[in-house]
Design an enzyme around this catalytic site. Structure first.
Site, mmCIF file in Angstrom:
data_model
loop_
_atom_site.group_PDB
_atom_site.id
_atom_site.type_symbol
_atom_site.label_atom_id
_atom_site.label_comp_id
_atom_site.label_asym_id
_atom_site.label_seq_id
_atom_site.Cartn_x
_atom_site.Cartn_y
_atom_site.Cartn_z
ATOM 1 N N CYS A 235 0.884 -1.176 0.000
ATOM 2 C CA CYS A 235 0.000 0.000 0.000
ATOM 3 C C CYS A 235 0.916 1.219 0.000
ATOM 4 O O CYS A 235 1.154 1.827 1.044
ATOM 5 C CB CYS A 235 -0.922 -0.005 1.211
ATOM 6 S SG CYS A 235 -1.902 -1.526 1.387
ATOM 7 N N ALA A 237 1.483 4.480 -1.675
ATOM 8 C CA ALA A 237 1.390 5.939 -1.672
ATOM 9 C C ALA A 237 1.286 6.465 -0.230
ATOM 10 O O ALA A 237 0.722 5.777 0.626
ATOM 11 C CB ALA A 237 0.167 6.378 -2.479
ATOM 12 N N PRO A 238 1.880 7.625 0.056
ATOM 13 C CA PRO A 238 2.431 8.619 -0.879
ATOM 14 C C PRO A 238 3.872 8.389 -1.320
ATOM 15 O O PRO A 238 4.363 9.109 -2.171
ATOM 16 C CB PRO A 238 2.325 9.924 -0.092
ATOM 17 C CG PRO A 238 2.463 9.509 1.337
ATOM 18 C CD PRO A 238 1.783 8.161 1.434
ATOM 19 N N GLY A 239 4.611 7.425 -0.745
ATOM 20 C CA GLY A 239 5.874 7.036 -1.328
ATOM 21 C C GLY A 239 7.136 7.271 -0.523
ATOM 22 O O GLY A 239 8.227 6.885 -0.955
ATOM 23 N N ASP A 259 -0.953 0.662 -5.309
ATOM 24 C CA ASP A 259 -1.900 1.551 -4.632
ATOM 25 C C ASP A 259 -3.111 1.731 -5.537
ATOM 26 O O ASP A 259 -2.983 1.736 -6.772
ATOM 27 C CB ASP A 259 -1.274 2.904 -4.307
ATOM 28 C CG ASP A 259 -1.987 3.604 -3.154
ATOM 29 O OD1 ASP A 259 -1.538 3.456 -2.000
ATOM 30 O OD2 ASP A 259 -3.016 4.271 -3.404
ATOM 31 N N CYS A 360 -0.102 3.822 11.431
ATOM 32 C CA CYS A 360 0.062 5.058 12.211
ATOM 33 C C CYS A 360 -1.131 5.190 13.155
ATOM 34 O O CYS A 360 -1.727 6.253 13.292
ATOM 35 C CB CYS A 360 0.222 6.273 11.305
ATOM 36 S SG CYS A 360 -1.082 6.466 10.076
#
Length: 465
Positions: A235, A237-239, A259, A360
């Site tokens: 998964c 992104a954002p990279g 993604d 997170c």
């Protein structure tokens, strides 16, 4: 004016709970996404200060056509930001100039009242200990383009004071002014005071620096794929984590990054290009639809799985979603169900040796509960690997081995809230299968013949010494 109008629209959308800053910025039509995101974040960060200054100066009473969110953006740019950029301020630049002296006076009066001398100290003066304002600015040096020594020398030439490698968290907590350190645990991670803004720094713009929270650097560092490895970023992104993987691999090998969000994937492609990443293959696909039997992925030994989560550990969450409380039970159940399906699927890849599962989130439902269930389902094929014994915040002790997991929070690690677990394939004790052992065992008839041969053999005397 487009930049300021878009920033005001994003702030209004956040306040009306239409989405987070990040999702609304990506959904906007503004081309310079990073510039817009930085402006919105900084305006939101100073929102309470800006509202106080605007109210005291009577700006909205004097300018009836100026809406509150646009006023926040414009006053931030006038007093705390870079100043109005080119012709971007339009007619509002002229309007604000009529109130500039009053606005500056009210900002100065606010600092006197709160007993601070710098603008950024207004945030600390109004924040709770251990909150988001206490998290330092972490900057990862992109080793695909430069080295830590050169980055340090560049900052020193700009007037920053380098204090060497930190010895403890307290060194990071007390950073002030233009001082910076090397992180005590993570190589190539520089640490600056909390409100250091480097979005316009030339090294960041050139991809030599990656603005990435320390906890967010843990997944790639702990996965530790060597140069030449085959890796899946499930998964992606954002990279930022993908670019970190590429740096660890020295751009040698292959990263398969998946993604579903086309816009986020396009922004990720831009980020990776700026970072000099050349070993990554991007795909707009659902990782759950990627077959573990596909020949392209038969040699994948490393997987980084950082799935969608509640984001409850992000320091910016209260800024992005004012008044946001804990995620609902129903939302947590839905997220945990998806996370477990993704983790179960990742563990089926035939050559997998090591997997990082991270979120997170601070919620047990998305962290320890998912890990425990996945371990039970994999039938002993994988175990949790211990990591970073000096890391102060461990997993919740709800099952044996949970202490191998890592947790992070502003209070305990001076980072964003995070969770990391390392899955490691259990080695088979012997390379010989039980079937091979059984087939190699002599039959009863063979054993009887051998005994008869031994009995009939002549006695052999030892040779003379």
């Amino acid at each position: 004016m487009a930049l300021y109008a878009e920033a005001a629209a994003v702030l209004a959308g956040v306040e009306s709970r239409q989405g987070s800053i990040k999702s609304l910025v990506y959904a906007s039509r503004f081309q310079r996404v990073k510039q817009l995101y930085a402006l919105v974040c900084e305006t939101q960060r100073y929102a309470a200060v800006l509202d106080a200054v605007i109210e005291r100066a009577g700006l909205l009473r004097a300018e009836k056509k100026l809406r509150p969110h646009l006023a926040q953006v414009l006053v931030y740019e006038l007093l705390l930001g870079r100043g109005f950029r080119g012709a971007g301020g339009g007619r509002w630049k002229q309007v604000l100039s009529r109130h500039q002296a009053r606005l500056k006076a009210e900002l100065a009066r606010l600092k006197v009242q709160r007993g601070v001398s710098r603008n950024e100290d207004l945030l600390d003066a109004g924040s709770k200990p251990g909150g988001a304002a206490q998290v330092p600015r972490f900057v990862r040096v992109n080793t695909l383009k430069t080295c830590c020594e050169d980055a340090v020398d560049y900052f020193k030439r700009q007037g920053f004071t380098y204090q060497g490698r930190a010895s403890c968290l307290e060194d990071l907590r007390t950073l002030q002014g233009k001082r910076f350190l090397l992180d005590p645990l993570l190589p190539e991670l520089l640490v600056f005071p909390a409100h250091t803004d480097l979005h316009d720094h030339p090294l960041y713009q050139a991809g030599h620096l990656i603005l990435q929270d320390k906890a967010s650097c843990l997944p790639a560092m702990l996965l530790a794929p060597p140069p030449g490895a085959q890796v899946i970023d499930a998964c992606a992104a954002p990279g930022n984590k993908t670019s970190h993987l590429a740096a660890l691999m020295k751009n040698q090998g292959r990263i398969f990054a998946f993604d579903l969000d086309a816009k986020r994937l396009a922004s990720m492609a831009t980020l990776l290009a700026r970072a000099g990443v050349s070993c990554c293959e991007l795909a707009e696909r659902d990782f759950l639809a990627v077959s573990a039997a596909d020949p392209r992925y038969q040699q994948v030994q490393y997987i980084l799985l950082d799935p969608s989560c509640s984001g409850s550990g992000m320091p910016s969450r209260q800024l992005e979603e004012p008044g946001a409380g804990a995620p609902s039970k129903e939302r947590l159940q839905a997220l945990a169900g998806f996370q477990l399906r993704a983790l179960d699927h990742a563990l089926t890849f035939p050559s997998l040796r090591r997997l990082i599962y991270s979120t997170c989130s601070l919620c047990q439902e998305e962290n320890e509960d998912v890990v425990q269930e996945a371990l039970q389902r994999c039938g002993g094929a994988f175990r949790l690997a211990p990591a970073m014994p000096t890391w102060p915040h461990r997993g919740l002790s709800i099952f044996p081995g949970a202490e191998h997991c890592l947790r992070a929070s502003p209070d305990t690690t001076l980072t964003g809230g995070f969770f990391v677990a390392i899955f490691e394939r259990v080695e088979v004790p012997s390379l010989v299968s039980p079937e091979q052992v059984e087939s190699s065992e002599p039959s009863p008839a063979t054993k009887r013949k051998k005994r008869r041969r031994v009995a009939a053999a002549p006695e052999v005397l030892p040779a003379d010494s």
